[in-house]
Design an enzyme around this catalytic site. Structure first.
Site, PDB file in Angstrom:
ATOM      1  N   LYS A   1       0.872  -1.181   0.000  1.00 12.28           N
ATOM      2  CA  LYS A   1       0.000   0.000   0.000  1.00 12.28           C
ATOM      3  C   LYS A   1       0.906   1.228   0.000  1.00 12.28           C
ATOM      4  CE  LYS A   1      -1.599   2.803   2.962  1.00 12.28           C
ATOM      5  NZ  LYS A   1      -1.417   3.988   2.082  1.00 12.28           N
TER       6      LYS A   1
ATOM      7  N   GLU B   1      10.498   1.142  10.151  1.00  8.59           N
ATOM      8  CA  GLU B   1      11.478   2.229   9.990  1.00  8.59           C
ATOM      9  C   GLU B   1      10.728   3.515  10.272  1.00  8.59           C
ATOM     10  OE1 GLU B   1      14.533   1.736   9.566  1.00  8.59           O
ATOM     11  OE2 GLU B   1      14.707  -0.264   8.708  1.00  8.59           O
TER      12      GLU B   1
ATOM     13  N   CYS C   1      14.021  10.791   6.842  1.00  9.98           N
ATOM     14  CA  CYS C   1      14.000  10.398   8.263  1.00  9.98           C
ATOM     15  C   CYS C   1      15.406  10.432   8.868  1.00  9.98           C
ATOM     16  CB  CYS C   1      13.358   9.039   8.438  1.00  9.98           C
ATOM     17  SG  CYS C   1      14.051   7.798   7.369  1.00  9.98           S
TER      18      CYS C   1
ATOM     19  N   GLU D   1      10.749  15.935  14.868  1.00  9.04           N
ATOM     20  CA  GLU D   1      11.365  15.776  13.564  1.00  9.04           C
ATOM     21  C   GLU D   1      10.769  16.868  12.670  1.00  9.04           C
ATOM     22  OE1 GLU D   1      10.334  12.059  11.754  1.00  9.04           O
ATOM     23  OE2 GLU D   1      12.275  11.923  10.777  1.00  9.04           O
TER      24      GLU D   1
HETATM   25  P1  ADP Z   1       4.190  10.428   6.476  1.00  7.71           P
HETATM   26  O1  ADP Z   1       4.284  11.552   7.441  1.00  7.71           O
HETATM   27  O2  ADP Z   1       5.458   9.997   5.867  1.00  7.71           O
HETATM   28  O3  ADP Z   1       3.023  10.534   5.533  1.00  7.71           O
HETATM   29  P2  ADP Z   1       2.658   8.467   7.768  1.00  7.71           P
HETATM   30  O4  ADP Z   1       3.096   7.552   8.839  1.00  7.71           O
HETATM   31  O5  ADP Z   1       1.559   9.412   8.067  1.00  7.71           O
HETATM   32  O6  ADP Z   1       3.955   9.217   7.369  1.00  7.71           O
HETATM   33  O7  ADP Z   1       2.281   7.681   6.473  1.00  7.71           O
HETATM   34  C1  ADP Z   1       3.046   6.611   5.990  1.00  7.71           C
HETATM   35  C2  ADP Z   1       2.148   5.588   5.371  1.00  7.71           C
HETATM   36  O8  ADP Z   1       1.256   5.100   6.370  1.00  7.71           O
HETATM   37  C3  ADP Z   1       1.264   6.099   4.238  1.00  7.71           C
HETATM   38  O9  ADP Z   1       1.227   5.097   3.255  1.00  7.71           O
HETATM   39  C4  ADP Z   1      -0.084   6.263   4.900  1.00  7.71           C
HETATM   40  O10 ADP Z   1      -1.169   6.124   4.027  1.00  7.71           O
HETATM   41  C5  ADP Z   1      -0.066   5.107   5.857  1.00  7.71           C
HETATM   42  N1  ADP Z   1      -1.016   5.216   6.980  1.00  7.71           N
HETATM   43  C6  ADP Z   1      -1.369   6.296   7.672  1.00  7.71           C
HETATM   44  N2  ADP Z   1      -2.234   5.985   8.647  1.00  7.71           N
HETATM   45  C7  ADP Z   1      -2.436   4.651   8.578  1.00  7.71           C
HETATM   46  C8  ADP Z   1      -3.212   3.707   9.326  1.00  7.71           C
HETATM   47  N3  ADP Z   1      -3.949   4.059  10.360  1.00  7.71           N
HETATM   48  N4  ADP Z   1      -3.132   2.410   8.941  1.00  7.71           N
HETATM   49  C9  ADP Z   1      -2.373   2.030   7.905  1.00  7.71           C
HETATM   50  N5  ADP Z   1      -1.621   2.865   7.190  1.00  7.71           N
HETATM   51  C10 ADP Z   1      -1.657   4.160   7.503  1.00  7.71           C
END
Ligand code: ADP
Length: 490
Positions: free
Chosen positions: A182, A260, A294, A393
């Site tokens: 995903k 990560e 990161c 961060e």
């Molecule tokens: P960033 O700040 O890099 O967007 P996130 O952790 O918010 O970091 O997002 C990283 C990934 O996690 C993206 O693919 C996002 O769609 C996914 N994501 C965010 N929330 C959820 C959740 N509750 N369950 C699964 N995936 C999620």
């Protein structure tokens, strides 16, 4: 921009399951935007839990045959994928720039970096060895072999939308696993382009599947990807907040995790350091991907003996080298921030610091003539360790410098964080270099270097920065379990 260029064969607007380009069951879509001007590049399926479940079933069925493919054959397939990505480097880079905003030269760098994982894991596939251990009992033999885990759920971020795919998928394919990816809702197109090339390289049907989904559906899709019985491992790169949610969900089924997560990297400069080299490395460690990495340097801790020179030199370099603009424009070195939320976060942290006494020597505001996501490269002094900006961060083009008096003080400040991904130390004192490396509570330490990541190295953090390592042979072993066989009656 993309529609007029030559990478149309890699620009996909469907998800990818069982080697078929598919829509969501609901037929819903969401737009993928170019962060430089908010134009719609294309729309992709907005999938839901049921779509993810189907992709997992496919990956599970495929695992039964894929795990029987020899290591030599898996290696060959990965090498072909590497070759074909190399041939398509420029096209891949254009897609990365379109959806992530990074300058084209950096996007090309990401493709080279991303491809290097396919090259490396093609080699690793043939070196996932077992062990024969001396038995404590007569006439018996202890045999330890490495077996692939099964289906891996992959959830990736937007900052390295291509390399995060190859780094994970290269490793798990080398180990003999299959996967469902995903990608980030901000950058699904690089992942789709990567799998289009995987198919051309002969990766068998069902080994790699991609489920695209909007942020709205990400939690529901994420739950299925973490909790479905047919999934054995969750490999995630992203924020610590989301990582904790996924870790919790994975725990319900005692799934393996590879996480990560965020960092808060210190960049420590001692008086013996070569200042010119240090400043050049500081530019790279801070402004790579406009600060959206990161392992990007987040806190500059500079010894008082060299503080003034360091700050003056850094300001000059920023003024000279940070050219803000759309990533497609010649000469631009800093693109837009990925989305409006990130832009607000970065500017909010700077404003909070300024209202608490920090001073910007350069930057500290948006370049509003370019749009609402272009934040000027900023250098803050008079920062204090208790400020919010020092403890978060930043993920943006903001340098904050703190004066330190000693090695002990640098260590105490650097280690005073719940994260522990990367740290950087600049010194010519050999003893100090080794001592700092040992005493810094971080998974990775760059001594006199601001760019540390590579396919051969083990990338990963400690504390809340994550679990597990990517790259190196360890990266492939993450996706295996040890099978113990006792051979008796010998
Ligand atoms: P960033 O700040 O890099 O967007 P996130 O952790 O918010 O970091 O997002 C990283 C990934 O996690 C993206 O693919 C996002 O769609 C996914 N994501 C965010 N929330 C959820 C959740 N509750 N369950 C699964 N995936 C999620």
């Amino acid at each position: 921009y993309l529609n007029q260029t030559r990478q149309m064969h890699l620009l996909k607007s469907k998800a990818y399951i069982d080697s078929k380009w598919v829509s969501a069951r609901s037929n819903a879509v969401f737009p993928v935007l170019n962060p430089a001007d908010d134009s719609v590049i294309t729309e992709v399926p907005d999938m839901e839990a049921a779509d993810a479940k189907l992709a997992i079933e496919v990956a599970f069925d495929t695992f039964k045959s894929w795990k029987e493919v020899t290591a030599k054959e898996r290696s060959k397939i990965l090498r072909r994928w590497f070759d074909i990505c190399e041939q398509n480097s420029d096209y891949l880079a254009e897609i990365i720039t379109a959806e992530s905003g990074k300058p084209l030269a950096e996007a090309k760098g990401e493709v080279a970096y991303g491809n290097s994982f396919l090259d490396w894991f093609a080699d690793c596939a043939r070196h996932i060895n077992g062990e024969v251990v001396p038995s404590p009992w007569p006439n018996k033999q202890i045999i330890l072999t490495r077996q692939p885990l099964g289906v891996v759920s992959i959830i990736t971020p937007w900052n390295f939308p291509f390399a995060m795919i190859t780094r994970k998928v290269g490793a798990l394919m080398a180990a003999g696993c299959t996967c469902v990816i995903k990608p980030s809702e901000d950058t699904p197109l690089s992942a789709l382009a990567a799998v289009e090339l995987a198919e051309k390289a002969g990766v068998p049907k069902g080994v790699i599947n991609v489920v695209t989904t909007s942020r709205k559906n990400a939690p529901a899709v994420g739950s299925v990807m973490c909790e479905d019985d047919n999934v054995q491992c969750i490999s995630f790169t992203g924020s610590t907040a989301v990582g904790k949610i996924l870790y919790g969900q994975a725990a319900k089924g005692v799934k393996r995790v590879s996480l990560e997560l965020g960092g808060n990297a210190p960049f420590i400069v001692f008086p013996s350091a070569d200042l010119e080299h240090t400043l050049n490395q500081a530019m790279l460690a801070k402004f790579r991907n406009n600060g959206q990495a990161c392992i990007g340097a987040n806190r500059f801790l500079v010894h008082e003996d060299v503080y003034d020179k360091f700050v003056t030199g850094f300001k000059e370099l920023i003024a000279k080298k940070c050219i803000l603009g759309p990533g497609t424009q010649e000469g631009v070195t800093c693109g837009p921030l990925i989305n409006i939320e990130q832009a607000k976060k970065v500017s909010g942290l700077v404003e909070n610091a300024i209202s608490n006494g920090a001073r910007p020597l350069i930057g500290g505001e948006f370049a509003t003539d370019l749009g609402n996501k272009f934040y000027k490269s900023t250098l803050l002094v008079d920062v204090k360790p208790e400020m919010k900006i020092f403890n978060e961060e930043i993920f943006g083009p903001v340098v904050q410098v703190l004066k330190i008096k000693s090695e002990e003080e640098a260590l105490a400040i650097a280690n005073n964080t719940r994260t522990g991904l990367a740290a950087y130390v600049f010194t010519k004192d050999l003893g100090q270099a080794f001592r700092m490396s040992r005493k810094l509570d971080f998974g990775m330490v760059g001594i006199n270097d601001g760019i540390i990541s590579g396919a051969e190295a083990a990338f990963g953090g400690i504390k809340e920065s994550g679990i597990g390592r990517e790259g190196s042979l360890h990266g492939a072993l993450e996706y295996t379990d040890i099978k113990y066989t006792l051979m008796s009656g010998l």
